[in-house]
Design an enzyme around this catalytic site. Sequence first.
Site, PDB file in Angstrom:
ATOM      1  N   GLN A 198     -43.056  15.479 -13.936  1.00 31.78           N
ATOM      2  CA  GLN A 198     -41.731  15.367 -13.311  1.00 31.78           C
ATOM      3  C   GLN A 198     -40.837  14.619 -14.285  1.00 31.78           C
ATOM      4  O   GLN A 198     -40.875  13.396 -14.383  1.00 31.78           O
ATOM      5  CB  GLN A 198     -41.856  14.679 -11.960  1.00 31.78           C
ATOM      6  CG  GLN A 198     -42.760  15.450 -10.983  1.00 31.78           C
ATOM      7  CD  GLN A 198     -42.202  16.806 -10.600  1.00 31.78           C
ATOM      8  OE1 GLN A 198     -41.130  16.913  -9.997  1.00 31.78           O
ATOM      9  NE2 GLN A 198     -42.896  17.878 -11.015  1.00 31.78           N
ATOM     10  N   ALA A 239     -36.797  15.376  -1.553  1.00 29.82           N
ATOM     11  CA  ALA A 239     -37.720  15.901  -2.567  1.00 29.82           C
ATOM     12  C   ALA A 239     -37.004  16.146  -3.895  1.00 29.82           C
ATOM     13  O   ALA A 239     -35.782  16.018  -3.998  1.00 29.82           O
ATOM     14  CB  ALA A 239     -38.361  17.181  -2.059  1.00 29.82           C
ATOM     15  N   HIS A 240     -37.778  16.536  -4.891  1.00 33.50           N
ATOM     16  CA  HIS A 240     -37.210  16.689  -6.236  1.00 33.50           C
ATOM     17  C   HIS A 240     -36.137  17.768  -6.296  1.00 33.50           C
ATOM     18  O   HIS A 240     -36.240  18.805  -5.685  1.00 33.50           O
ATOM     19  CB  HIS A 240     -38.278  16.951  -7.299  1.00 33.50           C
ATOM     20  CG  HIS A 240     -39.252  18.049  -7.028  1.00 33.50           C
ATOM     21  ND1 HIS A 240     -40.283  18.315  -7.879  1.00 33.50           N
ATOM     22  CD2 HIS A 240     -39.352  18.934  -6.017  1.00 33.50           C
ATOM     23  CE1 HIS A 240     -40.985  19.317  -7.408  1.00 33.50           C
ATOM     24  NE2 HIS A 240     -40.447  19.718  -6.290  1.00 33.50           N
ATOM     25  N   ASN A 241     -35.085  17.416  -7.049  1.00 32.18           N
ATOM     26  CA  ASN A 241     -33.979  18.334  -7.336  1.00 32.18           C
ATOM     27  C   ASN A 241     -33.125  18.690  -6.126  1.00 32.18           C
ATOM     28  O   ASN A 241     -32.299  19.602  -6.195  1.00 32.18           O
ATOM     29  CB  ASN A 241     -34.492  19.597  -8.028  1.00 32.18           C
ATOM     30  CG  ASN A 241     -35.174  19.253  -9.337  1.00 32.18           C
ATOM     31  OD1 ASN A 241     -36.401  19.269  -9.444  1.00 32.18           O
ATOM     32  ND2 ASN A 241     -34.382  18.852 -10.299  1.00 32.18           N
ATOM     33  N   SER A 259     -35.289  21.223  -4.238  1.00 32.86           N
ATOM     34  CA  SER A 259     -34.227  22.073  -4.781  1.00 32.86           C
ATOM     35  C   SER A 259     -33.217  22.554  -3.743  1.00 32.86           C
ATOM     36  O   SER A 259     -32.394  23.416  -4.054  1.00 32.86           O
ATOM     37  CB  SER A 259     -34.809  23.298  -5.512  1.00 32.86           C
ATOM     38  OG  SER A 259     -35.625  22.862  -6.580  1.00 32.86           O
TER      39      SER A 259
END
Lengths: 347, 347, 347
Positions: A198, A239-241, A259
Site C-alpha cells: 500500500q 478504505a483505501h483510495n 476506491s
Amino acid sequence: MSVTLEELARRVGGEVQGDGECRIDSVGTLIGASAGQISFLSNVRYKRHLKDTQASAVIISPDDLAASEYTGNAIVSQDPYLAYAKVAVQLNPGPPARQGIHASAVVDATAVVHESAWLGPNCVIEANALIGERVQIGAGSVVGEGTAIGADTVLLPNVTLCHGVKIGMRGRIHPGAVIGSDGFGIALDGGRWTKVPQLGSVQIGDDVEIGANTTVDRGAIDSTIIEDGAKLDNQIQIAHNVIVGAHTAIAGCVGIAGSTRIGKHCAIGGGVGIAGHLEIADHVTLTGGTTVLQSIRRSGVYSSGAPVETNQKWHRNYLRIKQLDEMARRLKELESRLLDEAPGNEE
Amino acid sequence: MSVTLEELARRVGGEVQGDGECRIDSVGTLIGASAGQISFLSNVRYKRHLKDTQASAVIISPDDLAASEYTGNAIVSQDPYLAYAKVAVQLNPGPPARQGIHASAVVDATAVVHESAWLGPNCVIEANALIGERVQIGAGSVVGEGTAIGADTVLLPNVTLCHGVKIGMRGRIHPGAVIGSDGFGIALDGGRWTKVPQLGSVQIGDDVEIGANTTVDRGAIDSTIIEDGAKLDNQIQIAHNVIVGAHTAIAGCVGIAGSTRIGKHCAIGGGVGIAGHLEIADHVTLTGGTTVLQSIRRSGVYSSGAPVETNQKWHRNYLRIKQLDEMARRLKELESRLLDEAPGNEE
Amino acid sequence: MSVTLEELARRVGGEVQGDGECRIDSVGTLIGASAGQISFLSNVRYKRHLKDTQASAVIISPDDLAASEYTGNAIVSQDPYLAYAKVAVQLNPGPPARQGIHASAVVDATAVVHESAWLGPNCVIEANALIGERVQIGAGSVVGEGTAIGADTVLLPNVTLCHGVKIGMRGRIHPGAVIGSDGFGIALDGGRWTKVPQLGSVQIGDDVEIGANTTVDRGAIDSTIIEDGAKLDNQIQIAHNVIVGAHTAIAGCVGIAGSTRIGKHCAIGGGVGIAGHLEIADHVTLTGGTTVLQSIRRSGVYSSGAPVETNQKWHRNYLRIKQLDEMARRLKELESRLLDEAPGNEE
C-alpha cells in the site's frame, strides 16, 4: 463569565424578545436549565418542555415562538440550532492552547516541531514529522515518519498517524483514531493471499473532524482523500483510495469500501455500508442503516432496509422474502388468466 | 532503484510486449502514471483509461490486450493483479527491519526479547513475554504477560496484545488492534449479569494480517483461533471461540459472534454479520452487508439485504414487508378460487 | 488449587450426583475436558458431547440429566451456565490486585491517587483526576483531567478516558475503549458544518463492563449515562446523551445514535443499529442485525432483516422488494375483481 442576552443576540444575528439586559452564563436543556442559563428549541420532540423551562432565555424560531405561549426572554432566530452553537462557543471558549513539550514525549531529532505547539505526555513524534503552529498532541499519540500536521489541529490522546500522512489545519482527531494504516490489498496466489504493498498516503483537508476509533486507510498507489470541512463520527472505516467530498458529514459505524468516491455536502447516516468502486453524487443523503451496492448519480435522499417487527411476525415475513420472485410470477399469471376472463375487460 | 521491463516480467512469469529494456522505477495507476512507471489493468471499470495512459508499461491479460488498441510496452500475464503485486513488492521492498530497544521502552526483566528484534518508543513488554527474531514492535504497543510473538511479525503503533496470546510468524498487526480481550461471557443471576471468567486464549497462525482497530477476543475455555494465512481488514470483531479458517479473507466492519467456525478459503465482504454457534463451510463467499443467522454448509456465494431506493419509494415498499406473509396467503386463496373456476383447468 | 465436587456444589447451590469427594482443579469443555476438570451443559447444541466427555464432573440441569444416559459425577443445577460461572470464578480467582505506581507512569501533581491503586507502565493521569481504592490502570492508558474512577475498577491497557468523566466501582474497561470523546454535534452554517461544543460528560455506574474499542461519547449539554450493571461488548458506539438502562447487555458492533434511551434489562444482539431520539422499553430483546428506526414501547423480542440466500436467488428476490407496493396494489385489484365475480361469494 456572563454576557447579556442582547450581546449574545447580536453575536448570532437574532432578535431579542424580553429583557436584553438579563445575564447569561451558561447553556442548558429546556428541561434541565436553571436561572442564568440559555436553552434552545430546534427539535419538535422537545417543544412540550418549553412551557416549563426554568432557563433565563430560549433560542427559538419565529414560527415556534408564534405557535407557543412562551412569553419569557428569547433570542428569535431562523436557525435556533446554529444560533445555539454560536452561543455555546461564546460561553465556552474551551481551554487555551498549551505550549511546549512534555518531558516524557519522545521526539525524533529530525522532526520539526513549531515552538508554539504542545506535545503531551508519552506522545511519540517520529523522524521527519512536521508539527505546525499551535498543534496540540494528546498523551500517548504517535505521529509517524514524515507525517505533517497543519496549524491549530488537535490530536486527542492515543491517536495513531502512520507514516507520510498529511493533515490539514484546524482539524480535530479523537482518541483511538488511526490514519494511514495499510489498505486491505491482497491478491490470490494459488489459493493463498499475497499482500499488495500500500504505497499511497492519506490526505486530510482543513477543518476536518475524525471521530474516536475511526480508521482511514492509506491508498494503494494514489492517496485516500478526505476533503475540507468533512466531519466523521466514531468507529467509521474509510478504505483505501476512498474520496470523501468537502463538507460531507458521516455518522458513526459507517463503512466505505475501496476506491468509492463520496460527493460533497453529503449526509451519511449511522451504520451505512457502501460498496467499493462506486460514485455517490453531491448532496446525497443516506438514511441510517442503508446498504449501498450501486452508484447513486443524483442528489436526493436514499434508504434501504427492512422494518423491525416482533420476532414472531418477522419470522413469517422474513421467510416470504425468499418467495418474492415466485409470488410475483404467480401474481402475473393470475392477472393474465383473470383479465382474459373478466367480462368487459378493456385491458 | 530501477529495473528493466524484461527483468520484471521474468520475476512475475509474464511475457514482454514491446521494449524489454525500458527501465521501470515505480508503479502508478493507468490514469496517474508517468514515464518510468508501470501500471496494470485488472478491473474492467478502468479499461477506458488504457488508451490515454502515460505509463512506460502496463501489466495486462492476453484477452484485455487483444480486445484493446493498446500497443505500448506491456507485461502480459494471466493474472495482472497478482503480477502487479509482485512488481510492486520488487520496486518497493519497504524499510529494512530495525533492531534494538528504544530507551523509552519498558521491558519486564522476565521477558525474553531476541537480540534481532526492535522495540519502539514507549512500548511495554510485560512479564514472561517472548519476542521472536526480527519482530518489530511499534511505538506505544503493549505486549501482555506471557504473550509470544513469532519471528518477523510486525506490530504497528498502539497495538494491544493481552496476556497469554500466541502470534505466529510473519504477521502484521495494525494500529489500535486488540488481541486477547475478554470474550463477552455473562450469565444472568436474578436479573443481574455475572461475569463468566474468560480463561481461554487467542492463537494466531503464521502470515496473518490484522487490521486497524480490529478486536479478537480470548476464548471462554478453549482458545479463539485465526488460522495460517487469514487476512483481516479494519474494525472487525471476532468473538470468543470463533475459528477463522486458513487463507480466509475478511473485509472491514465484519462481526462474527461467539463459537462460530468459519471455513478455509472463505471471502467475507464488508459489514457482514454472522451469528454465534454457526458453521460456515470452506470456500464460502458472503457479499458485503450480508447477515447470516444460520449455518452455511455448502461452498458458494451468498447474500442478503434489501435494495437502496429513494426514501419515498422505500417507505412504501418497506411497510409492505410487514404484510408479506398475509399477501402470500391472499395470493394462494385467489389461486385456489381462480383455478376452481377456470374452465378447462387441468390443475 | 483443587476443590471437592461437594464443596463446589455447596458454593453454587447444586446437588451432587456421584462422588462428592472427587477433586476438581479446573474447568473444561465437554469435548476438551480431562481428569480433574469440570464441564457443563447449557447449550442443547453440545448435548451430543455428554456421553464421551472425559471430565471428572459435569454441571447439568435435572431435565438434561434425566433425558441423558450420563451416569458420571455431576452438579445438578437449575441453571448450569450460572453455576458454571460461579465454579469458574471459584477455581480461577484471577491475579491479585497490584499496588503502586510504575516508574514510567506520568501522574499530574494535582491528581489524587489512592495508595492502594496500581498505575501501570506509561499510563498518564492528568490534572485533578481521582483514582479510587485498588483501581488498576493498564499500560498506556490515559485518564483525562478531572476524571474520577471508583474503587476496584480495572482499566486494561491503552484505554482513553477523556476529561471530566465519572466511572463507578467494580468496572472493567477493555483495551482501546474511549470514554468521553466529543459527541457528533454539528450545525450547518451556509453549507459548511460548525462544531457544536460538547459540554456534557459521561457517567458510568457501578459494575459496568466496557468492551475493547468501544466508544462512549460525552453529552452535548447533559451527560451520556450507562447505568449500573450494564455490560457492553466490543466495538460498540454509544452516541451523545444516550442512556443505557441498568443491567442491559449489548453485544458487539452495536451503534446507538444520539439521545436514545435504552431501557433496563434489555438484551441487544450483535450488529444492531438504533436511530436517535428513540425510547426502547425495559426488557426488550433485539436479535442480532436488527435496525430500529422507531421507538419500541413494549417489552418483547424484536427483529428485522432479510434472509441469506444464494447470490443468484437473492438477486431475483432483492429486486422484487422494489415492486412490493405495486404487487400489493395489484393483488388487491385482483381480489376486488374476483370477489365480485365469484359465484356464492359471501364476503
